[in-house]
Design an enzyme around this catalytic site. Structure first.
Site, PDB file in Angstrom:
ATOM      1  N   ALA A 165      40.596  50.085  36.810  1.00 35.24           N
ATOM      2  CA  ALA A 165      41.548  49.162  37.469  1.00 35.24           C
ATOM      3  C   ALA A 165      42.617  48.795  36.438  1.00 35.24           C
ATOM      4  CB  ALA A 165      40.847  47.927  38.037  1.00 35.24           C
ATOM      5  N   LEU A 166      43.228  49.829  35.888  1.00 33.76           N
ATOM      6  CA  LEU A 166      44.101  49.663  34.724  1.00 33.76           C
ATOM      7  C   LEU A 166      45.354  48.857  35.043  1.00 33.76           C
ATOM      8  CD1 LEU A 166      43.860  53.284  33.212  1.00 33.76           C
ATOM      9  CD2 LEU A 166      42.439  51.278  32.714  1.00 33.76           C
ATOM     10  N   GLY A 206      41.366  44.546  23.228  1.00 37.76           N
ATOM     11  CA  GLY A 206      42.279  43.424  23.453  1.00 37.76           C
ATOM     12  C   GLY A 206      41.724  42.114  22.917  1.00 37.76           C
ATOM     13  N   MET A 244      37.053  49.520  31.770  1.00 34.94           N
ATOM     14  CA  MET A 244      36.265  49.581  33.009  1.00 34.94           C
ATOM     15  C   MET A 244      37.165  49.947  34.192  1.00 34.94           C
ATOM     16  SD  MET A 244      33.248  46.812  32.666  1.00 34.94           S
ATOM     17  CE  MET A 244      34.162  45.373  33.147  1.00 34.94           C
ATOM     18  N   LYS A 249      42.278  39.479  24.312  1.00 32.49           N
ATOM     19  CA  LYS A 249      41.939  38.744  25.537  1.00 32.49           C
ATOM     20  C   LYS A 249      40.428  38.497  25.613  1.00 32.49           C
ATOM     21  CE  LYS A 249      42.048  38.042  30.223  1.00 32.49           C
ATOM     22  NZ  LYS A 249      40.710  38.388  30.578  1.00 32.49           N
ATOM     23  N   ASP A 250      39.638  39.507  25.203  1.00 28.95           N
ATOM     24  CA  ASP A 250      38.187  39.348  25.156  1.00 28.95           C
ATOM     25  C   ASP A 250      37.805  39.091  23.701  1.00 28.95           C
ATOM     26  OD1 ASP A 250      37.318  40.131  28.019  1.00 28.95           O
ATOM     27  OD2 ASP A 250      38.792  41.634  27.448  1.00 28.95           O
ATOM     28  N   LEU A 257      46.822  39.113  32.033  1.00 24.31           N
ATOM     29  CA  LEU A 257      46.465  40.192  32.961  1.00 24.31           C
ATOM     30  C   LEU A 257      44.963  40.436  32.891  1.00 24.31           C
ATOM     31  CD1 LEU A 257      49.271  42.866  32.473  1.00 24.31           C
ATOM     32  CD2 LEU A 257      49.151  40.997  34.107  1.00 24.31           C
ATOM     33  N   SER A 258      44.373  40.650  34.057  1.00 24.33           N
ATOM     34  CA  SER A 258      42.945  40.942  34.140  1.00 24.33           C
ATOM     35  C   SER A 258      42.706  41.726  35.423  1.00 24.33           C
ATOM     36  CB  SER A 258      42.159  39.626  34.204  1.00 24.33           C
ATOM     37  OG  SER A 258      40.861  39.855  34.716  1.00 24.33           O
ATOM     38  N   HIS A 296      45.759  47.087  29.573  1.00 27.73           N
ATOM     39  CA  HIS A 296      45.137  48.356  29.163  1.00 27.73           C
ATOM     40  C   HIS A 296      46.199  49.312  28.625  1.00 27.73           C
ATOM     41  CE1 HIS A 296      42.252  47.122  32.532  1.00 27.73           C
ATOM     42  NE2 HIS A 296      41.475  47.188  31.475  1.00 27.73           N
TER      43      HIS A 296
HETATM   44  P1  AMP Z   1      38.137  45.985  30.595  1.00 29.89           P
HETATM   45  O1  AMP Z   1      38.615  47.098  31.442  1.00 29.89           O
HETATM   46  O2  AMP Z   1      38.278  44.636  31.210  1.00 29.89           O
HETATM   47  O3  AMP Z   1      36.760  46.230  30.032  1.00 29.89           O
HETATM   48  O4  AMP Z   1      39.103  45.940  29.329  1.00 29.89           O
HETATM   49  C1  AMP Z   1      39.282  47.065  28.501  1.00 29.89           C
HETATM   50  C2  AMP Z   1      40.067  46.659  27.296  1.00 29.89           C
HETATM   51  O5  AMP Z   1      41.339  46.132  27.683  1.00 29.89           O
HETATM   52  C3  AMP Z   1      39.367  45.552  26.464  1.00 29.89           C
HETATM   53  O6  AMP Z   1      39.530  45.834  25.088  1.00 29.89           O
HETATM   54  C4  AMP Z   1      40.128  44.328  26.878  1.00 29.89           C
HETATM   55  O7  AMP Z   1      40.116  43.307  25.883  1.00 29.89           O
HETATM   56  C5  AMP Z   1      41.530  44.879  27.052  1.00 29.89           C
HETATM   57  N1  AMP Z   1      42.337  43.998  27.894  1.00 29.89           N
HETATM   58  C6  AMP Z   1      41.995  43.444  29.092  1.00 29.89           C
HETATM   59  N2  AMP Z   1      42.973  42.632  29.534  1.00 29.89           N
HETATM   60  C7  AMP Z   1      43.946  42.661  28.606  1.00 29.89           C
HETATM   61  C8  AMP Z   1      45.224  42.023  28.479  1.00 29.89           C
HETATM   62  N3  AMP Z   1      45.694  41.198  29.403  1.00 29.89           N
HETATM   63  N4  AMP Z   1      45.967  42.284  27.374  1.00 29.89           N
HETATM   64  C9  AMP Z   1      45.500  43.133  26.417  1.00 29.89           C
HETATM   65  N5  AMP Z   1      44.315  43.765  26.475  1.00 29.89           N
HETATM   66  C10 AMP Z   1      43.549  43.529  27.551  1.00 29.89           C
END
Ligand code: AMP
Length: 273
Positions: free
Chosen positions: A29-30, A144, A27, A146-147, A181-182, A34
Site C-alpha cells: 500500500a505504498l 522511516g 508492507m 515515522k516508526d 503519511l501512513s 515509502h
Molecule cells: P510499512 O509499510 O508501514 O511497514 O513501512 C515501511 C517503511 O516505510 C518503514 O521503514 C516505515 O517507517 C516507512 N514509512 C512509513 N510511513 C512513512 C512516512 N510517512 N515517511 C517516511 N517513511 C515512512
C-alpha cells in the site's frame, strides 16, 4: 523490474552479486513515505530491491491484519516507475515454518510505548526484518523515522548481532497539512481525517514550546494533551534516542511520540528534537 516470490529464488539471483544493494522492506500500500525511501536507495545503490510482505507475526489478535490494505498492482507500478530492479513479494508459507527460532525485543527499549501497547509486536518485526536482511544481504537498508521505536530496535539488532548492513533512517513524509503519511490513513473518514491533524499539531505545539525553552516533560505532555483533546490517546511520551524516558527534553537527544486512535484506526507520529 523482476518480481520474485521465494527467498530461494532471490538468493539464487543474488548469489554472485557484486554491486551495492539497497533494500526497502515494506508492507505494501505504498505512498510517498515509502517512495522517499525507495528514491534514496536508488540514489545510493547500484541494485535496488523492495519487499512487500504483510507480516502476520507483528499483528496482535484483533488488530487489522485481515483488512490491511493490499494494492499489489498499484505497488508494482510505483516500484517499476521509480526504477526498482527487484520486487520481492513472498508468501507467508515461504517465510515461516512451524516452531521457529525468534528474535526477541530487548526488555527496556522493547517493552515501552509501542512494545507496551502491542506486546509481541516487536518480536514479530525484528524476526521478519532479520529474515529479510539475511535473504537480501543488502549494503544499505532504508527505514522511516515515522516508526521511531522500530527503527531504534532494528539498529540495535544490527549492532547486537554484528550484521553488516548499514541502516539508513529517513525523515517522515507528511501531507501538506502535516498528517504523517501512513497506509492506515485510508481507513479514516472525513471527520476522522480532520481530527487526526491534532496528532501532528500536538507535536508542533511541543516543538514551539521547546524552542521557547520549555523543557519540562510533564508540562509539555500536559500541553500536548490539550491539543489532542478529545482523541483517544494511548500515549504522549518524550524519550531519549535510546528510548529511555526523560524528565527534561535534551536538544539533539529527544523524541516526542504520540499514539492515538480515531475510531478503530490507530495512528502514531513523532518528532525528533
Ligand atoms: P510499512 O509499510 O508501514 O511497514 O513501512 C515501511 C517503511 O516505510 C518503514 O521503514 C516505515 O517507517 C516507512 N514509512 C512509513 N510511513 C512513512 C512516512 N510517512 N515517511 C517516511 N517513511 C515512512
Amino acid at each position: 523490474m523482476t518480481i520474485i516470490q521465494t527467498p530461494k529464488e532471490l538468493q539464487e539471483l543474488l548469489k554472485n552479486e557484486t554491486r551495492s544493494i539497497g533494500f526497502v522492506p515494506t508492507m505494501g500500500a505504498l505512498h510517498h513515505g515509502h517512495l522517499s525511501l525507495i528514491e534514496k536507495s536508488i540514489k545510493e545503490n547500484e541494485l535496488n530491491i523492495v519487499s512487500i510482505f504483510v507480516n502476520p507475526t507483528q499483528f496482535l489478535e484483533g488488530e487489522d491484519l485481515d483488512k490491511y490494505p493490499s494494492k499489489f498492482d498499484a505497488d508494482e507500478k510505483i516500484c517499476k516507475l521509480a526504477g526498482v530492479d527487484i520486487l520481492f513479494y513472498p508468501k507467508k508459507e515461504d517465510m515461516y515454518e512451524e516452531d521457529e527460532i525468534k528474535v526477541i525485543a530487548p526488555n527496556i527499549r522493547g517493552f515501552v510505548l509501542e512494545g507496551a501497547m502491542r506486546p509481541g509486536h516487536f518480536d514479530g518485526v525484528l524476526t521478519i526484518v532479520m529474515k529479510l536482511l539475511n535473504i537480501v544481504s543488502p549494503t544499505k537498508a532504508y527505514f522511516g523515522k515515522k516508526d521511531a521505536q522500530q527503527l531504534s530496535l532494528i539498529s540495535q539488532m544490527v549492532k547486537n548481532f554484528h550484521m553488516k548492513v548499514q541502516i539508513i533512517p529517513l525523515e517522515t513524509v507528511r501531507e501538506d497539512d502535516g498528517l504523517a503519511l501512513s497506509s492506515r490513513n485510508i481507513y479514516l473518514d472525513k471527520v476522522q481525517r480532520k481530527e487526526a491533524l491534532k496528532i501532528s499539531s500536538s507535536l508542533k505545539k511541543a516543538t514551539q514550546l521547546v524552542m521557547q525553552k520549555t523543557l519540562d516533560v510533564s508540562l509539555l505532555q500536559e500541553e500536548m494533551l490539550k491539543v489532542l483533546k478529545p482523541l483517544d490517546v494511548e500515549y504522549v511520551a518524550i524519550v531519549s534516542r535510546a528510548f529511555i524516558p526523560q524528565e527534561k527534553v535534551v536538544i539533539g537527544d529527544s523524541i516526542i511520540l504520540v499514539a492515538a486512535k480515531l475510531g478503530t484506526t490507530r495512528l502514531i507520529d513523532n518528532l525528533w528534537i
